[in-house]
Design a protein around this motif. Sequence first.
Motif, PDB file in Angstrom:
ATOM      1  N   UNK A 192     -48.559   5.141  12.041  1.00 36.54           N
ATOM      2  CA  UNK A 192     -48.211   5.985  13.173  1.00 36.54           C
ATOM      3  C   UNK A 192     -48.395   7.452  12.775  1.00 36.54           C
ATOM      4  N   UNK A 193     -49.460   8.112  13.236  1.00 33.65           N
ATOM      5  CA  UNK A 193     -49.684   9.507  12.836  1.00 33.65           C
ATOM      6  C   UNK A 193     -48.615  10.426  13.384  1.00 33.65           C
ATOM      7  N   UNK A 194     -48.317  11.494  12.627  1.00 29.71           N
ATOM      8  CA  UNK A 194     -47.340  12.479  13.097  1.00 29.71           C
ATOM      9  C   UNK A 194     -47.836  13.917  12.961  1.00 29.71           C
ATOM     10  N   UNK A 195     -49.071  14.091  12.474  1.00 24.16           N
ATOM     11  CA  UNK A 195     -49.602  15.440  12.265  1.00 24.16           C
ATOM     12  C   UNK A 195     -51.083  15.474  12.636  1.00 24.16           C
ATOM     13  N   UNK A 196     -51.471  16.484  13.410  1.00 26.22           N
ATOM     14  CA  UNK A 196     -52.874  16.684  13.781  1.00 26.22           C
ATOM     15  C   UNK A 196     -53.241  18.091  13.320  1.00 26.22           C
ATOM     16  N   UNK A 197     -53.965  18.198  12.204  1.00 24.36           N
ATOM     17  CA  UNK A 197     -54.373  19.496  11.666  1.00 24.36           C
ATOM     18  C   UNK A 197     -55.720  19.878  12.268  1.00 24.36           C
ATOM     19  N   UNK A 198     -55.767  21.062  12.871  1.00 27.30           N
ATOM     20  CA  UNK A 198     -56.914  21.485  13.662  1.00 27.30           C
ATOM     21  C   UNK A 198     -57.333  22.895  13.217  1.00 27.30           C
ATOM     22  N   UNK A 233     -49.159  19.247  16.329  1.00 29.41           N
ATOM     23  CA  UNK A 233     -50.516  19.797  16.235  1.00 29.41           C
ATOM     24  C   UNK A 233     -50.423  21.136  15.522  1.00 29.41           C
ATOM     25  N   UNK A 234     -51.138  21.264  14.412  1.00 28.81           N
ATOM     26  CA  UNK A 234     -50.980  22.423  13.533  1.00 28.81           C
ATOM     27  C   UNK A 234     -52.305  23.162  13.344  1.00 28.81           C
ATOM     28  N   UNK A 235     -52.316  24.502  13.507  1.00 27.82           N
ATOM     29  CA  UNK A 235     -53.538  25.271  13.237  1.00 27.82           C
ATOM     30  C   UNK A 235     -53.719  25.480  11.733  1.00 27.82           C
ATOM     31  N   UNK A 247     -71.531  20.527   7.226  1.00 22.91           N
ATOM     32  CA  UNK A 247     -70.846  21.795   7.467  1.00 22.91           C
ATOM     33  C   UNK A 247     -70.227  21.935   8.843  1.00 22.91           C
ATOM     34  N   UNK A 248     -70.040  20.817   9.559  1.00 23.35           N
ATOM     35  CA  UNK A 248     -69.402  20.909  10.879  1.00 23.35           C
ATOM     36  C   UNK A 248     -67.892  21.022  10.722  1.00 23.35           C
ATOM     37  N   UNK A 249     -67.233  21.481  11.780  1.00 22.59           N
ATOM     38  CA  UNK A 249     -65.778  21.605  11.750  1.00 22.59           C
ATOM     39  C   UNK A 249     -65.136  20.238  11.949  1.00 22.59           C
ATOM     40  N   UNK A 250     -63.939  20.086  11.404  1.00 17.49           N
ATOM     41  CA  UNK A 250     -63.225  18.814  11.519  1.00 17.49           C
ATOM     42  C   UNK A 250     -61.763  19.062  11.867  1.00 17.49           C
ATOM     43  N   UNK A 251     -61.130  18.038  12.407  1.00 16.85           N
ATOM     44  CA  UNK A 251     -59.676  17.959  12.522  1.00 16.85           C
ATOM     45  C   UNK A 251     -59.260  16.711  11.757  1.00 16.85           C
ATOM     46  N   UNK A 252     -58.021  16.662  11.325  1.00 20.14           N
ATOM     47  CA  UNK A 252     -57.551  15.485  10.595  1.00 20.14           C
ATOM     48  C   UNK A 252     -56.196  15.063  11.151  1.00 20.14           C
ATOM     49  N   UNK A 253     -56.136  13.797  11.554  1.00 16.76           N
ATOM     50  CA  UNK A 253     -54.923  13.198  12.103  1.00 16.76           C
ATOM     51  C   UNK A 253     -54.336  12.276  11.042  1.00 16.76           C
TER      52      UNK A 253
END
Length: 306
Positions: A192-198, A233-235, A247-253
């Motif tokens: 169960x994810x609890x953090x989305x780093x963007x 959701x965290x910047x 070299x593309x941007x990513x988010x990590x959940x």
Amino acid sequence: MGFGESVRGDDVVQGSAFLARQLELIKKRVYARKFPEITSERLIALSDEMDPGAESITYQVEEAVGAARIISSYADDMPKITVTSSSETSKVVQIALGFDYTIQEVRASQLANRDLPDRKAIYALQQHVQLHDKLCWVGDSAAGVPGLTSHKHVPRMTSQYTWDASSTGDQILSVMNLAVTQTTRISKGVEKPNTFAVPSEQYSYIASTPRANSVSDRTILEYFQKAHPEIDVEPIPQHLDTAGTGGVSVAVLYNRDSINVDRRLCSPPNFLPPQAKGLNFDVPGESRHAGVAVYYPFSVIVVEAI
């Protein structure tokens, strides 16, 4: 030894003693100073198992799959959790950045009875911790240090839409929701994810852009958080902008509980005693890091090309 050499030697000894006392004061000021937030310190748990003398870190990577279900009283097909385990080894790297003072700087401060400036020490410490932050998020493949977004066991997905004005709010939301669904699906409901780093730029866009064209509509981020209030959701400044393939941007959940992932700080920044070298006093600085350990890869998913 001539008279000039003797005076020079006494000068260096006295300067070294003065500098040593000054460095203790400088360290206290520098370590108490507040720097821009190092996001990995807040969003990735610190391991309590690190040995400063370790050259490498070996740990067990586990993948657990299975879910409870209702069975009849006479059933003999008991559902079970399936766990596969493998060893993962990462290298501990030594990080170095020090600073120096000229003999004249030390002499002038000593004669004027004033403290040495601490700007070099502040910059050196900041560079150490910023590199630690980068290693936690993206690692360093050339050095053999895994980061959260580059760990070889972590699943990945590619976004169909970029998180900017070229996509609609509903399209961006569909990618965010799909990442949550994928994490649940591949782990059979265990994780169960609890953090989305963007990345900060994409975060600013979803936090300020209405989901639809109506200016009174809630933002994309507000819609996501209403659907998934358990996920923060965290910047993240800098590190995720080019962390993906090509070299593309990513988010990590991910689930940031320490049972799933932790960071491996083997030795925090430390400044050694000053060393006279030529007309300078060198102050070596060193730290040691091994990136992150991901114990349950299905608790993490990287979303590329956002």
